[in-house]
Design a protein around this motif. Sequence first.
Motif, PDB file in Angstrom:
ATOM      1  N   ALA A 113       7.904 -46.329 -52.047  1.00  0.00           N
ATOM      2  CA  ALA A 113       7.240 -45.076 -51.688  1.00  0.00           C
ATOM      3  C   ALA A 113       5.915 -44.954 -52.426  1.00  0.00           C
ATOM      4  O   ALA A 113       4.901 -44.553 -51.854  1.00  0.00           O
ATOM      5  CB  ALA A 113       8.143 -43.897 -52.032  1.00  0.00           C
ATOM      6  N   ALA A 116       3.336 -47.502 -50.947  1.00  0.00           N
ATOM      7  CA  ALA A 116       2.889 -47.101 -49.616  1.00  0.00           C
ATOM      8  C   ALA A 116       2.085 -45.806 -49.678  1.00  0.00           C
ATOM      9  O   ALA A 116       1.007 -45.702 -49.080  1.00  0.00           O
ATOM     10  CB  ALA A 116       4.097 -46.919 -48.701  1.00  0.00           C
ATOM     11  N   GLY A 117       2.593 -44.828 -50.439  1.00  0.00           N
ATOM     12  CA  GLY A 117       1.916 -43.539 -50.523  1.00  0.00           C
ATOM     13  C   GLY A 117       0.551 -43.654 -51.167  1.00  0.00           C
ATOM     14  O   GLY A 117      -0.425 -43.068 -50.706  1.00  0.00           O
ATOM     15  N   ALA A 170      12.731 -44.286 -49.353  1.00  0.00           N
ATOM     16  CA  ALA A 170      11.302 -44.594 -49.392  1.00  0.00           C
ATOM     17  C   ALA A 170      10.548 -43.697 -48.418  1.00  0.00           C
ATOM     18  O   ALA A 170       9.500 -43.146 -48.741  1.00  0.00           O
ATOM     19  CB  ALA A 170      11.066 -46.067 -49.055  1.00  0.00           C
ATOM     20  N   TRP A 174       7.472 -41.185 -49.787  1.00  0.00           N
ATOM     21  CA  TRP A 174       6.078 -41.647 -49.841  1.00  0.00           C
ATOM     22  C   TRP A 174       5.110 -40.505 -49.619  1.00  0.00           C
ATOM     23  O   TRP A 174       3.993 -40.513 -50.107  1.00  0.00           O
ATOM     24  CB  TRP A 174       5.826 -42.756 -48.826  1.00  0.00           C
ATOM     25  N   TYR A 177       3.582 -38.882 -52.776  1.00  0.00           N
ATOM     26  CA  TYR A 177       2.578 -39.750 -53.394  1.00  0.00           C
ATOM     27  C   TYR A 177       1.298 -39.733 -52.566  1.00  0.00           C
ATOM     28  O   TYR A 177       0.193 -39.642 -53.081  1.00  0.00           O
ATOM     29  CB  TYR A 177       3.097 -41.178 -53.534  1.00  0.00           C
TER      30      TYR A 177
END
Lengths: 294, 484
Positions: A113, A116-117, A170, A174, A177
Amino acid sequence: MTQTITPTPGGTPDTTLPSPALQNDAPPANRWYSGRSTGQLLAMSGLALLVLFALLGPLLWTEHAVQDLSRFLEPPSLADPLGRDHLGRSVVARLAHATRLSLLLAVLGVVTALAAGTLAGIVAAWRGGWVDASLNAMSEALIALPAILVVLLFSAMANGELWTLYAGLALAQWVEYFRMVRARSSLVLAGPAVEAAGLLKLGRAHILRRHLWPELRPLLATMATFGIGSSILALSTLGFVGIGIRPPTPELGLMITEAFPYYNEAPWMSLAPVLVLTTTLIGLLGLRNKESRA
Amino acid sequence: MSMHLQHLIVSHSGQTLVNVSELQLEPGRPLTIVGESGSGKSLLAHAIMGTLPGSLTARGSLTADGTTYDLADPSNRRRLWGRVMSLLPQEPMLALDPTMRAQEQVAEGAATFGTDPGSARGRARGMLAALGLGGAARSFPHTLSGGMAQRVAFAAATIADAPMLIADEPSKGLDEAARADLAELLKRHLHGGGILLTITHDLDLARELGGDVLVMKEAEIIEQGPARRVLETPAHPYTRRLIAAEPAHWAHSWMRRPAGDETKPALITAEGLTKAFDGKTLFADLSLTVRAGERVAISGPSGCGKTTLGNVLLRLARPGSGQVHHAETLGGGRLQKLYQDPALSFPASVPLRDSFGDVIRRHQVPPSRLDELMDALRLAPALLTRQPGQVSGGELQRLAIIRTMLLEPALVFADEPTSRLDLITQEETIRCLMDQVGRQDCALLLVTHDKTLAGAVADRQLALTPEEAPRGTVTPREAVTAIA
């Protein structure tokens, strides 16, 4: 050059007090424990013990699924420090495997997460336009759903398989974030320091490394510790209500549910997973610095 | 009533920061303390108010209204705040509460606010109206201009009728017109029989206020007397140096140059630039050419769009209409900018050494060049181990000059590079900048609200008209005046 002191209530001070760190330019003692409070050290050692248990426990007590009904609710002994459960399985072996699974899933979910975030957030802030608009729309759609619901939907899809839990965790996380990184990065990227770096032709890697990363790192660290804690809780919540990981795979929440009927005969059985959960959460909360506690 | 200060000593771990044996403050006669940053002048004001930071210790006594206060105890003057003495903070924009309307935060200071908020509000409304802010009484601070915020802060500081007003760098960040308004406000307080103590490094403000002037340097008062005498026929060499540091008195070799050479290649060619912001036209149909080696100043009051014009010329901002063309020589980082607040132009949490290291590596500058420049600008190499926030404003601006010069720029855009610095630091900084500009024969585009500074530095000036003037008056031939 004289150091000056100009305190100005209600205004900005001209300069700061000559701090000892500035007067002697000796490098500060840079040991890992320097500048950490007792609370943080305690939290660290608690977590270290837990990780050690999760790593070594499954190697010491390998047989977590072997049933022996003749050893129904056997009290703790030297070979089985937490005794046996209602199916005669070793509780300590199950606890060690469950701890490893929870920590692993939570850390993997948070790392995914976070990566990706952060990536999406920086891209959105940097590119703007339709990239930003579509990423933002996606994040808003997800944030409208409670995180636990997302995990639940995913786990229901494949009936408690591990990868769905991981993907659900996840996917649910994400977004925060992304939103934090996007907001913070747009501020930094619009600032004069990045404008100056652009005029100096220092390139994108420099902006990432010197401008964005130092600004984002402390926030991400704080969010990640929270994230790991809430992931572990989410996993055990699902296990507790019986829709998470399928038995017989040991899981903390599931172990608590299973042990409840025997609370009077074998209280250690339900208390052990509770203790693991408590240590993890308190340890993660205690890690934070004073600054990030605000 | 009058105030009498005796034997004041402020110290920090053995180091004396202020040492003033006697100070007499009389109603109706302003006292202005001038000096560079770090001379202890602000500390003197805070020692009187009792608002020194806890790490500093004060000794001495203050007599006001027949009562004597021990300055070692900061709390004994707290009950005088607002009613006997009040502070006009520097940078009022930051001192005002952003979530409260102007009238509310002025009313809060009134003595009757606790018992009769209605009459306090009425009084605040009256005061704001008297200051020409009747229409802004219901406004939030962020909608006010710097000068208007200053007047709101003045109303808040004086609503409880404190006879003694301490103004701490009140003209910081204000342009000429706003400073004249400010002087008018402070004089208004004096005419009402008030005591005024002003702390400033702005000698023009000291001149406008008149009364007595006191020059401080390194904790001590080195000269005092009537403003006219001290500022026109200074006795102490330091006072002379302070006055010589005003741009109007500068005499540097780089100031008198032959007029710009029309045959040099154009670096920036701008045609028909127009920019409006929130429905307000900043400039319309403006054309400008900056040639190699030229020094051009853009001046005008705050909020008139100087910085925006500079950014448009650098292609950091888009014009509403019109075109900006850059010569090819400006590519590859040979177009640089200096910022008003240098601390914001460096990555905040990175040691300066690394910031410079990045530039040196990226552009393959010989590392010895940095040492050379540090030496030429009289900066200690140890500064590089610090982070930007740990270096004083003047030093950091010189470091920023070095950073631009490492790339041997063809043009430097300096956006109010010295407006937050005191006079002596300003002169030092501008001298360093002009030395380097001259040595590398690079063009300079200076944005400033200080006309004398613009006149001292530039070959020609572009004066943007203030917002009140009718639109469309800025046409290139009228606005660009050669002063050489």
